[in-house]
Design a protein around this motif. Structure first.
Motif, PDB file in Angstrom:
ATOM      1  N   GLU A   1       2.516  30.460  88.386  1.00 39.74           N
ATOM      2  CA  GLU A   1       1.885  31.411  87.481  1.00 39.74           C
ATOM      3  C   GLU A   1       0.677  30.780  86.790  1.00 39.74           C
ATOM      4  O   GLU A   1      -0.386  31.409  86.659  1.00 39.74           O
TER       5      GLU A   1
ATOM      6  N   CYS B   1       4.616  23.824  77.431  1.00 40.87           N
ATOM      7  CA  CYS B   1       4.827  25.270  77.492  1.00 40.87           C
ATOM      8  C   CYS B   1       5.057  25.841  76.103  1.00 40.87           C
ATOM      9  O   CYS B   1       5.582  25.163  75.215  1.00 40.87           O
TER      10      CYS B   1
ATOM     11  N   THR C   1       5.462  30.288  78.858  1.00 44.08           N
ATOM     12  CA  THR C   1       4.102  30.231  79.387  1.00 44.08           C
ATOM     13  C   THR C   1       3.602  28.800  79.351  1.00 44.08           C
ATOM     14  O   THR C   1       3.730  28.112  78.324  1.00 44.08           O
TER      15      THR C   1
ATOM     16  N   THR D   1       0.906  26.122  78.752  1.00 40.88           N
ATOM     17  CA  THR D   1      -0.211  26.203  77.813  1.00 40.88           C
ATOM     18  C   THR D   1      -1.223  25.081  77.970  1.00 40.88           C
ATOM     19  O   THR D   1      -2.295  25.285  78.521  1.00 40.88           O
TER      20      THR D   1
END
Length: 235
Positions: free
Chosen positions: A90, A216, A224, A226
């Motif tokens: 992702e 993250c 997510t 980062t």
């Protein structure tokens, strides 16, 4: 990576037989959840820690619940190591990992080496392929210091040797650590836990394998990737 449904909070009673975790939910119900982390889970398996579970409606599953998150040392941490590969993919697609941006295609689980599969293979016309091995990190030892591994990993050392072989063949190779927590600024190999792996990581870096680490943001809504964090390889 968003959770598809709200997670269910509770407190860890115990983790046992690697795959099971007994949890008391906030409403007082005690359930057994699937623990998809077969590692040592150092620092995140102590009884009484706050945890969050997902719930499956699949009637074929033996256990309805899966342990997703845990709160330790004042921060929420991703408990599933297999999520690291999805998070890395992702992040590559989103351009978050600048060092891995700009490729035409991404493939997962491509066979290479000796009975191994690379986590991510990035390819572009006119460029050598980029082989990316992803490792999940959850353990903090010392304020802001993430360490890997928390148990002996001969498989991890083997993968580093295979990445070095790809560099020697003219390809690009990357060892990417996904730290599923937001409170770390540095990653180090856990020399006292697995000195063989720590040395293999240094040897791989010396051959040209790139070593990257990213933190993250972890919440009950999702996880997510980062920011990059520094990597210190020397003991």
């Amino acid at each position: 990576m968003k959770f598809p449904a709200p997670l269910i909070p509770g407190r860890l009673v115990k983790r046992y037989k690697r795959f099971f975790a007994d949890v008391v939910l906030d409403d007082g119900t005690e359930v057994t959840a699937h623990c998809a982390n077969t590692g040592a889970m150092t620092g995140i398996k102590e009884p009484g820690l706050k945890v969050w579970l997902s719930q499956s409606d699949n009637p074929k599953r033996k256990l309805r619940y899966t342990w997703e998150l845990v709160e330790a040392e004042g921060t929420i941490i991703g408990a599933l190591p297999n999520a690291a590969n999805a998070l890395a993919e992702e992040a590559v697609h989103a351009g978050t990992i600048a060092e891995l941006a700009g490729h035409d295609s991404l493939r997962r689980e491509v066979k290479y080496g000796e009975n191994s599969r690379i986590d991510l293979l990035l390819e572009s016309a006119g460029q050598p392929p980029c082989w990316v091995e992803v490792k999940n990190v959850h353990w903090q030892r010392g304020t802001g210091i993430a360490e890997f591994p928390d148990g002996v990993t001969s498989r991890g050392a083997k993968h580093l040797g295979e990445l070095s072989t790809r560099v020697e063949a003219g390809d690009r190779a990357v060892q990417l650590f996904i730290v599923q927590r937001s409170d770390c600024h540095t990653l180090r190999p856990a020399e006292d836990i697995d000195p063989v792996y720590a040395q293999a990581l240094r040897d791989a870096a010396a051959t040209g394998v790139e070593v990257l680490a990213y933190a993250c943001h972890v919440s009950t809504d999702g996880i997510t990737v980062t920011d990059p964090i520094s990597v210190e390889l020397e003991a």
